[in-house]
Design an enzyme around this catalytic site. Structure first.
Site, PDB file in Angstrom:
ATOM      1  N   TYR A 258       0.828  -1.218   0.000  1.00  0.00           N
ATOM      2  CA  TYR A 258       0.000   0.000   0.000  1.00  0.00           C
ATOM      3  C   TYR A 258       0.861   1.268   0.000  1.00  0.00           C
ATOM      4  O   TYR A 258       0.363   2.352  -0.274  1.00  0.00           O
ATOM      5  CB  TYR A 258      -0.909   0.076   1.235  1.00  0.00           C
ATOM      6  CG  TYR A 258      -1.877  -1.061   1.441  1.00  0.00           C
ATOM      7  CD1 TYR A 258      -2.267  -1.901   0.398  1.00  0.00           C
ATOM      8  CD2 TYR A 258      -2.442  -1.284   2.699  1.00  0.00           C
ATOM      9  CE1 TYR A 258      -3.150  -2.937   0.612  1.00  0.00           C
ATOM     10  CE2 TYR A 258      -3.334  -2.314   2.915  1.00  0.00           C
ATOM     11  CZ  TYR A 258      -3.677  -3.141   1.876  1.00  0.00           C
ATOM     12  OH  TYR A 258      -4.565  -4.159   2.107  1.00  0.00           O
TER      13      TYR A 258
HETATM   14  N1  LIG Z   1      -6.741  -8.705   0.370  1.00  0.00           N
HETATM   15  C1  LIG Z   1      -6.485  -7.765   1.226  1.00  0.00           C
HETATM   16  O1  LIG Z   1      -5.626  -7.955   2.039  1.00  0.00           O
HETATM   17  C2  LIG Z   1      -7.264  -6.484   1.244  1.00  0.00           C
HETATM   18  C3  LIG Z   1      -8.007  -6.102   0.131  1.00  0.00           C
HETATM   19  C4  LIG Z   1      -8.754  -4.936   0.222  1.00  0.00           C
HETATM   20  C5  LIG Z   1      -8.759  -4.175   1.398  1.00  0.00           C
HETATM   21  N2  LIG Z   1      -8.011  -4.584   2.456  1.00  0.00           N
HETATM   22  C6  LIG Z   1      -7.984  -3.802   3.715  1.00  0.00           C
HETATM   23  O2  LIG Z   1      -9.306  -3.447   4.042  1.00  0.00           O
HETATM   24  C7  LIG Z   1      -9.352  -2.036   4.245  1.00  0.00           C
HETATM   25  C8  LIG Z   1     -10.729  -1.525   3.924  1.00  0.00           C
HETATM   26  O3  LIG Z   1     -10.795  -1.401   2.507  1.00  0.00           O
HETATM   27  P1  LIG Z   1     -12.087  -1.417   1.698  1.00  0.00           P
HETATM   28  O4  LIG Z   1     -11.705  -0.932   0.354  1.00  0.00           O
HETATM   29  O5  LIG Z   1     -12.695  -2.730   1.872  1.00  0.00           O
HETATM   30  O6  LIG Z   1     -12.861  -0.228   2.481  1.00  0.00           O
HETATM   31  P2  LIG Z   1     -14.377   0.198   2.562  1.00  0.00           P
HETATM   32  O7  LIG Z   1     -14.413   0.936   3.844  1.00  0.00           O
HETATM   33  O8  LIG Z   1     -15.306  -0.910   2.287  1.00  0.00           O
HETATM   34  O9  LIG Z   1     -14.564   1.219   1.311  1.00  0.00           O
HETATM   35  C9  LIG Z   1     -13.756   2.315   1.146  1.00  0.00           C
HETATM   36  C10 LIG Z   1     -14.299   3.174  -0.007  1.00  0.00           C
HETATM   37  O10 LIG Z   1     -15.524   3.800   0.398  1.00  0.00           O
HETATM   38  C11 LIG Z   1     -15.379   5.214   0.390  1.00  0.00           C
HETATM   39  N3  LIG Z   1     -16.015   5.723   1.607  1.00  0.00           N
HETATM   40  C12 LIG Z   1     -15.697   5.405   2.891  1.00  0.00           C
HETATM   41  N4  LIG Z   1     -16.502   6.055   3.743  1.00  0.00           N
HETATM   42  C13 LIG Z   1     -17.338   6.815   3.012  1.00  0.00           C
HETATM   43  C14 LIG Z   1     -18.396   7.709   3.350  1.00  0.00           C
HETATM   44  N5  LIG Z   1     -18.750   7.937   4.631  1.00  0.00           N
HETATM   45  N6  LIG Z   1     -19.055   8.314   2.339  1.00  0.00           N
HETATM   46  C15 LIG Z   1     -18.733   8.072   1.047  1.00  0.00           C
HETATM   47  N7  LIG Z   1     -17.730   7.242   0.669  1.00  0.00           N
HETATM   48  C16 LIG Z   1     -17.044   6.610   1.638  1.00  0.00           C
HETATM   49  C17 LIG Z   1     -13.885   5.492   0.406  1.00  0.00           C
HETATM   50  O11 LIG Z   1     -13.610   6.727  -0.240  1.00  0.00           O
HETATM   51  P3  LIG Z   1     -13.088   8.027   0.602  1.00  0.00           P
HETATM   52  O12 LIG Z   1     -11.619   7.914   0.708  1.00  0.00           O
HETATM   53  O13 LIG Z   1     -13.551   9.159  -0.253  1.00  0.00           O
HETATM   54  O14 LIG Z   1     -13.772   8.012   1.941  1.00  0.00           O
HETATM   55  C18 LIG Z   1     -13.335   4.281  -0.363  1.00  0.00           C
HETATM   56  O15 LIG Z   1     -13.404   4.485  -1.754  1.00  0.00           O
HETATM   57  C19 LIG Z   1      -8.258  -1.505   3.339  1.00  0.00           C
HETATM   58  O16 LIG Z   1      -7.896  -0.200   3.665  1.00  0.00           O
HETATM   59  C20 LIG Z   1      -7.188  -2.513   3.620  1.00  0.00           C
HETATM   60  O17 LIG Z   1      -6.587  -2.197   4.854  1.00  0.00           O
HETATM   61  C21 LIG Z   1      -7.267  -5.721   2.399  1.00  0.00           C
END
Ligand SMILES: NC(=O)c1ccc[n+]([C@@H]2O[C@H](COP(=O)([O-])OP(=O)(O)OC[C@H]3O[C@@H](n4cnc5c(N)ncnc54)[C@H](OP(=O)(O)O)[C@@H]3O)[C@@H](O)[C@H]2O)c1
Length: 318
Positions: free
Chosen positions: A58
């Site tokens: 990341y």
């Molecule tokens: N295989 C793996 O190991 C793997 C894969 C994916 C993720 N991860 C981990 O999981 C974590 C979570 O990731 P995720 O992508 O699953 O996160 P998520 O929380 O499901 O989604 C994040 C997305 O939603 C948007 N968002 C968040 N809060 C919001 C709000 N209140 N209003 C509007 N948009 C909002 C964010 O944009 P903004 O920045 O604009 O808020 C971002 O684009 C990652 O950071 C990482 O640490 C691990």
């Protein structure tokens, strides 16, 4: 901030965790500065979030290191080892040799400014890579554990390519894992039966990723996904308002937004310990931390989500 136990690790962790990857990477993914990214981690700590998930790939380990300087003992750090060589296909078989993995942990410790990592995961593993991980990388991780450089062993799935959880299903047969990171959201709920009941039985800690992602944070992405699912007959289009497919969640609950409803849905799923939120926006961070601490959605809303999407295991909501 409410705390919970993380499976057999015995760690006390906030029910909301800050994810430093995903599309946002603390805002670095959308053009934000490293300084801003540090301020997002600091805001999370100030909000009482003590669980921070990062990874070498990341590019946010050093950001976390800067933000937690002087506060290391307040934070549970989760980071990851890649299992395939940089520059090769993430689904490929060009595995990272165990010796290189060990060396990369030393780099992670330096970037994070710490002498130990609380949870070290193997990152984004698919089923075809699992035996290599088990036979070659787990012994190397256990060596690091004996040296006190890592505390617990974790495993994350590649949910976009494995929305059926075939890799984690295989991993459940082994006893070396303390923590799993699992893809689960209101559209793909397949982890409930396949993973979460069993992790609870084995007392494996569970981190929930993909709670919101694009499909549940961007209305246009949701409309497109629902239309595609209807075209592919994954859902019964006659049961949705295709112009506002999840509108019923706002009409029939106290949730103010679909994002709030999506985080609450995950938070109150039995077997989920920490719901990760990935953001580069401190306003979103505070809203999401509040959402994750709110009560469950009303029973009829949860039941309707299970009826509408309960059979889905081929999309991630990416
Ligand atoms: N295989 C793996 O190991 C793997 C894969 C994916 C993720 N991860 C981990 O999981 C974590 C979570 O990731 P995720 O992508 O699953 O996160 P998520 O929380 O499901 O989604 C994040 C997305 O939603 C948007 N968002 C968040 N809060 C919001 C709000 N209140 N209003 C509007 N948009 C909002 C964010 O944009 P903004 O920045 O604009 O808020 C971002 O684009 C990652 O950071 C990482 O640490 C691990």
């Amino acid at each position: 901030m409410e705390k919970t136990g993380l499976g057999r690790t015995g760690l006390s962790v906030s029910v909301a965790g800050l994810g430093c990857g995903g599309h946002s990477r603390l805002g670095l993914g959308t053009g934000g500065s490293p300084r801003h990214a540090v301020s997002v981690v600091s805001a999370a700590l100030d909000a009482g979030i003590n669980f921070i998930d990062t990874a070498r790939v990341y590019g946010t380990e050093d950001i976390v290191g800067q933000a937690i300087a002087g506060r290391r003992d307040q934070v549970v750090i989760s980071t990851k080892l890649p299992v395939v060589q940089p520059g090769t296909s993430a689904l490929g078989a060009q595995h990272v040799p165990a010796a290189d993995s060990i060396a990369s942990v030393e780099d992670s410790l330096q970037r994070l400014g710490t002498d130990h990592i609380d949870i070290l995961h193997l990152h984004g593993v698919v089923a075809s890579q699992y035996e290599y991980c088990l036979n070659e990388l787990v012994p190397a991780m256990q060596q690091l554990q004996q040296q006190g450089k890592i505390r617990f062993l974790g495993l994350t799935e590649r949910f976009i390519f494995d929305p059926q959880h075939s890799m984690l299903t295989r991993a459940l047969q082994d006893d070396c894992w303390d923590v799993f990171m699992v893809g689960f959201n209101l559209i793909n709920q397949s982890a409930r039966q396949r993973i979460l009941q069993k992790t609870a039985d084995k007392n494996i800690g569970v981190l929930n990723m993909f709670a919101v992602r694009r499909a549940l944070s961007r209305p246009e992405a949701l409309l497109q996904l629902i239309a595609e699912m209807a075209d592919n007959e994954l859902i019964d289009a006659t049961r949705f308002d295709l112009r506002d497919p999840l509108g019923f969640l706002l009409d029939d609950s106290d949730a103010d937004t679909i994002v709030e409803a999506a985080y609450r849905f995950c938070r109150h799923q039995r077997g989920v310990d920490v719901v990760l939120t990935g953001t580069g926006n401190t306003g979103h961070l505070n809203e999401n931390a509040a959402a994750i601490q709110k009560g469950p959605l009303p029973g009829p809303c949860v039941a309707r989500l299970q009826e509408l999407f309960g059979g889905i295991d081929s999309v991630s909501g990416n």
